[in-house]
Design a protein around this motif. Sequence first.
Motif, PDB file in Angstrom:
ATOM      1  N   LEU A 188      78.169  25.862  21.359  1.00 42.65           N
ATOM      2  CA  LEU A 188      77.510  26.793  20.506  1.00 42.65           C
ATOM      3  C   LEU A 188      76.879  26.097  19.292  1.00 42.65           C
ATOM      4  CD1 LEU A 188      77.230  29.847  19.812  1.00 42.65           C
ATOM      5  CD2 LEU A 188      79.267  29.795  18.739  1.00 42.65           C
ATOM      6  N   ARG A 189      77.430  25.280  18.703  1.00 42.23           N
ATOM      7  CA  ARG A 189      76.599  24.435  17.438  1.00 42.23           C
ATOM      8  C   ARG A 189      75.495  23.663  18.116  1.00 42.23           C
ATOM      9  NH1 ARG A 189      81.864  23.259  15.375  1.00 42.23           N
ATOM     10  NH2 ARG A 189      81.926  21.462  16.878  1.00 42.23           N
ATOM     11  N   ASP A 190      75.535  23.162  19.238  1.00 39.93           N
ATOM     12  CA  ASP A 190      74.550  22.387  19.867  1.00 39.93           C
ATOM     13  C   ASP A 190      73.320  23.484  20.056  1.00 39.93           C
ATOM     14  OD1 ASP A 190      75.912  20.102  19.659  1.00 39.93           O
ATOM     15  OD2 ASP A 190      76.461  19.985  21.674  1.00 39.93           O
ATOM     16  N   GLN A 191      73.744  24.451  20.612  1.00 46.28           N
ATOM     17  CA  GLN A 191      72.792  25.465  20.986  1.00 46.28           C
ATOM     18  C   GLN A 191      71.917  26.042  19.746  1.00 46.28           C
ATOM     19  OE1 GLN A 191      74.462  28.450  23.289  1.00 46.28           O
ATOM     20  NE2 GLN A 191      74.321  27.351  25.388  1.00 46.28           N
ATOM     21  N   GLN A 192      72.839  26.453  18.550  1.00 46.08           N
ATOM     22  CA  GLN A 192      72.294  27.085  17.151  1.00 46.08           C
ATOM     23  C   GLN A 192      71.342  25.910  16.765  1.00 46.08           C
ATOM     24  OE1 GLN A 192      76.032  27.617  15.419  1.00 46.08           O
ATOM     25  NE2 GLN A 192      75.740  29.912  15.631  1.00 46.08           N
TER      26      GLN A 192
ATOM     27  N   LEU B   9      68.239  25.747  18.780  1.00 50.33           N
ATOM     28  CA  LEU B   9      67.456  26.892  18.415  1.00 50.33           C
ATOM     29  C   LEU B   9      66.619  26.693  16.852  1.00 50.33           C
ATOM     30  CD1 LEU B   9      69.615  30.162  19.697  1.00 50.33           C
ATOM     31  CD2 LEU B   9      67.052  29.309  20.364  1.00 50.33           C
ATOM     32  N   GLN B  10      67.470  26.233  15.710  1.00 50.18           N
ATOM     33  CA  GLN B  10      66.909  25.952  14.585  1.00 50.18           C
ATOM     34  C   GLN B  10      65.494  25.017  14.826  1.00 50.18           C
ATOM     35  OE1 GLN B  10      70.256  24.999  12.369  1.00 50.18           O
ATOM     36  NE2 GLN B  10      70.857  26.961  11.904  1.00 50.18           N
TER      37      GLN B  10
ATOM     38  N   HIS C 136      63.917  24.265  17.396  1.00 49.21           N
ATOM     39  CA  HIS C 136      62.725  25.084  17.959  1.00 49.21           C
ATOM     40  C   HIS C 136      61.841  26.004  17.217  1.00 49.21           C
ATOM     41  CE1 HIS C 136      60.764  28.252  20.555  1.00 49.21           C
ATOM     42  NE2 HIS C 136      60.572  27.100  21.428  1.00 49.21           N
ATOM     43  N   ASP C 137      62.732  26.687  16.294  1.00 51.21           N
ATOM     44  CA  ASP C 137      62.123  27.743  15.142  1.00 51.21           C
ATOM     45  C   ASP C 137      61.350  26.640  14.278  1.00 51.21           C
ATOM     46  OD1 ASP C 137      63.121  29.835  16.525  1.00 51.21           O
ATOM     47  OD2 ASP C 137      64.813  30.118  15.068  1.00 51.21           O
ATOM     48  N   THR C 138      61.827  25.556  13.877  1.00 49.99           N
ATOM     49  CA  THR C 138      60.960  24.927  13.042  1.00 49.99           C
ATOM     50  C   THR C 138      59.577  24.261  13.419  1.00 49.99           C
ATOM     51  OG1 THR C 138      62.522  23.041  13.002  1.00 49.99           O
ATOM     52  CG2 THR C 138      62.715  24.632  11.358  1.00 49.99           C
ATOM     53  N   ALA C 139      59.929  23.763  14.736  1.00 47.78           N
ATOM     54  CA  ALA C 139      58.643  23.129  15.462  1.00 47.78           C
ATOM     55  C   ALA C 139      57.469  23.996  16.067  1.00 47.78           C
ATOM     56  CB  ALA C 139      59.373  22.395  16.604  1.00 47.78           C
ATOM     57  N   THR C 140      58.172  25.358  16.293  1.00 45.35           N
ATOM     58  CA  THR C 140      57.058  26.227  16.688  1.00 45.35           C
ATOM     59  C   THR C 140      56.608  27.302  15.683  1.00 45.35           C
ATOM     60  OG1 THR C 140      58.073  26.235  18.911  1.00 45.35           O
ATOM     61  CG2 THR C 140      56.693  28.120  18.678  1.00 45.35           C
TER      62      THR C 140
END
Length: 81
Positions: A56-60, A63-64, A66-70
Amino acid sequence: MSTDTTPAELARRLEALESRIAYQEHWLDTLDAAVAGQEQRLSRLERLNALMKERLRDQQRALQEHDTATPRPEDELPPHY
């Protein structure tokens, strides 16, 4: 205990006590096995829980990243600026 107890009565009482002890020993063995099984199951569940938390930590984190890159659509300026 009275002094006029017969040997047959004493033998019967002794047999009853031995029977009760055997029954209790059987249930202690049964309970011991159940506790050992529960302990093993708890250990497996704790390892699984730790693994799930790590995933779960890895997925979060992914996602973070990905959010900062896109860039999000609301972050983009319209062409007329």
